[in-house]
Design an enzyme around this catalytic site. Structure first.
Site, short mmCIF file in Angstrom:
data_model
loop_
_atom_site.label_atom_id
_atom_site.label_comp_id
_atom_site.label_asym_id
_atom_site.label_seq_id
_atom_site.Cartn_x
_atom_site.Cartn_y
_atom_site.Cartn_z
N LYS A 1 43.70 43.90 40.57
CA LYS A 1 42.85 44.25 39.31
C LYS A 1 43.46 44.56 38.12
O LYS A 1 42.56 44.21 37.11
CB LYS A 1 41.62 45.23 39.65
CG LYS A 1 41.06 44.83 41.14
CD LYS A 1 39.58 45.37 40.81
CE LYS A 1 38.69 44.62 42.07
NZ LYS A 1 37.28 45.06 42.00
N LYS B 1 40.12 35.01 48.24
CA LYS B 1 38.91 35.72 48.54
C LYS B 1 37.78 35.42 48.10
O LYS B 1 37.58 35.32 46.97
CB LYS B 1 39.05 37.19 48.61
CG LYS B 1 38.07 38.22 49.22
CD LYS B 1 38.38 39.76 49.24
CE LYS B 1 37.78 40.11 47.82
NZ LYS B 1 36.95 41.35 47.89
N LYS C 1 32.41 38.48 44.35
CA LYS C 1 31.15 38.77 43.55
C LYS C 1 31.43 38.55 42.15
O LYS C 1 30.62 38.33 41.19
CB LYS C 1 30.30 39.63 44.02
CG LYS C 1 30.79 41.24 43.62
CD LYS C 1 29.43 42.23 44.10
CE LYS C 1 29.86 43.18 45.20
NZ LYS C 1 31.00 44.05 44.78
P1 ATP Z 1 34.55 42.92 43.29
O1 ATP Z 1 34.38 41.26 43.16
O2 ATP Z 1 33.76 43.54 42.46
O3 ATP Z 1 36.00 43.12 43.32
P2 ATP Z 1 34.15 42.68 46.04
O4 ATP Z 1 33.26 41.28 46.30
O5 ATP Z 1 35.32 42.45 46.45
O6 ATP Z 1 33.88 43.05 44.81
P3 ATP Z 1 33.42 45.33 47.08
O7 ATP Z 1 32.22 45.91 46.61
O8 ATP Z 1 34.37 45.65 46.76
O9 ATP Z 1 33.22 43.74 46.94
O10 ATP Z 1 33.36 45.11 48.86
C1 ATP Z 1 32.02 45.56 49.44
C2 ATP Z 1 32.54 45.22 51.10
O11 ATP Z 1 32.78 44.02 51.16
C3 ATP Z 1 33.93 45.76 51.32
O12 ATP Z 1 33.80 46.28 52.69
C4 ATP Z 1 35.04 44.58 51.42
O13 ATP Z 1 36.09 44.66 52.25
C5 ATP Z 1 33.91 43.51 51.96
N1 ATP Z 1 34.18 42.18 51.10
C6 ATP Z 1 34.35 41.71 50.05
N2 ATP Z 1 34.71 40.64 49.81
C7 ATP Z 1 34.74 40.00 51.15
C8 ATP Z 1 35.05 38.68 51.69
N3 ATP Z 1 35.29 37.60 50.71
N4 ATP Z 1 34.98 38.59 53.06
C9 ATP Z 1 34.62 39.54 54.04
N5 ATP Z 1 34.53 40.96 53.38
C10 ATP Z 1 34.45 40.94 52.21
#
Ligand code: ATP
Ligand code: LTN
Length: 329
Positions: free
Chosen positions: A114, A196, A199
């Site tokens: 980040k 990964k 969002k």
């Molecule tokens: P950001 O894009 O803001 O970093 P993020 O999409 O990584 O956010 P978080 O809110 O940080 O999402 O994560 C919420 C939950 O979703 C966490 O338990 C995280 O491990 C899971 N998660 C996030 N992205 C993935 C993915 N691509 N596959 C599986 N699990 C995910």
């Protein structure tokens, strides 16, 4: 006396969540409701590390709440709340920061990623993020924490912090265990399957938003990057098609070898169509519910208030115990 184990988890309101968040986390939250007592929350304090737009944060927080409800989280059986409504999170985070080492936080890969992504805003909150996450978990004495694999490192640090505190001040916190799904712990980006699905990705073709209409979903899968080969076979050398197989396996409830068998004589084009279709069919009812729930602001407010009250009761009692243990009078 309630003897079911406690599951706890949170999601940041940094965007409408994606298929990755659903498969890796929110889907497990929903399934765990049968077997566990569950506490789920919207981590708005965490999202302040990257979001600095008041209106955006406000509207996303409500939308994410409505979407969680639409996904099937029950507020009758569980506690669902917004993190900033329970003040004990910030207070315990401070105490835990004082027993976390600089070097431990510096090693966190999410911090490194980040800081590269937000070079103009490498704030102290971003650095201390894992201690707030540890507070979220330890306040409720959670047994299991359902998360995607990317959060495993933060959970390991939570265990280290809790054990250190217990050794220093006497048995206080339960040591939580991660709950990481066997299929779908890391759903990959559709435009770069070595990354990964996230969002907050600038390229909206890289993720499926839970609110994408069916045509968009079909199009995004049609354009998904796959490998030059044409066999629908799961393998580390073929991250693109393997990602799509994982997604299909999740929604069809059949194993990965069964997906391979089912599509063994089909082309990538046909398979991408089938993946798009199964995802669109599964998201449609969620989207309908979401649209209805979001209109009912009174209901959403009521859910937050009730959730915060129940959560605060548990959290305040843990915090009081911690304050006594550390010598606050
Ligand atoms: P950001 O894009 O803001 O970093 P993020 O999409 O990584 O956010 P978080 O809110 O940080 O999402 O994560 C919420 C939950 O979703 C966490 O338990 C995280 O491990 C899971 N998660 C996030 N992205 C993935 C993915 N691509 N596959 C599986 N699990 C995910
Ligand atoms: N850090 C998590 C969100 C989160 C969380 C938590 C997850 C904040 N506090 C406590 C589990 C338990 C993330 O997904 N980035």
């Amino acid at each position: 006396m309630e003897n079911r184990k406690l599951a706890l988890s949170g999601i940041q309101p940094t965007g409408i969540f994606t298929l990755g968040n659903y498969i890796g986390a929110v889907g497990s939250w929903k399934k765990m409701q049968q077997e566990y007592r569950c506490i789920y929350f919207i981590a708005d304090m965490h999202s302040l590390t990257t979001i600095r737009n008041k209106e955006y944060l406000k509207s996303l927080t409500l939308k994410v709440l409505a979407l969680l409800l639409a996904c099937g989280l029950s507020v009758k059986q569980n506690i669902l709340f917004i993190q900033s409504h329970v003040h004990a999170h910030a207070e315990l985070a401070w105490v835990l920061q004082c027993s976390t080492q600089f070097g431990e936080l510096k090693r966190m890969t999410q911090f490194k990623d980040k800081s590269l992504k937000h070079k103009d805003n490498i704030n102290a909150g971003l650095f201390c993020y894992p201690t707030l996450m540890a507070a979220d978990i330890l306040l409720y004495n959670a047994d299991v924490v359902p998360i995607g694999i990317d959060q495993k490192q933060h959970l390991e640090l939570t265990k280290t912090i809790a054990t250190r505190f217990n050794n220093m001040y006497g048995e206080t916190f339960k040591i939580p265990q991660p709950y990481i799904p066997k299929v779908g712990a890391k759903i990959m980006s559709l435009s770069n399957p070595t990354k990964k699905m996230s969002k907050s990705d600038e390229n909206s073709n890289s993720f499926i938003s839970m609110l994408d209409p069916p045509e968009t979903i079909m199009n995004k899968f049609k354009r998904a990057i796959t490998d030059s080969d044409s066999n629908i076979k799961f393998s580390a050398e073929k991250p693109g098609i393997s990602n799509l197989i994982t997604i299909y396996s999740y929604f069809s409830n059949i194993s990965i070898p069964e997906v391979e068998e089912k599509f063994k004589n089909k082309s990538y084009k046909d398979f991408k169509f089938a993946v798009g279709e199964i995802v669109a069919n599964n998201l449609s009812p969620i989207q309908e519910k979401y649209n209805a729930i979001l209109k009912d602001e009174c209901y959403l407010k009521c859910v937050c208030e009730e959730g915060a009250e129940k959560a605060a009761q548990i959290a305040n009692s843990t915090l009081k115990n911690v304050y006594e243990k550390i010598g606050f009078i």
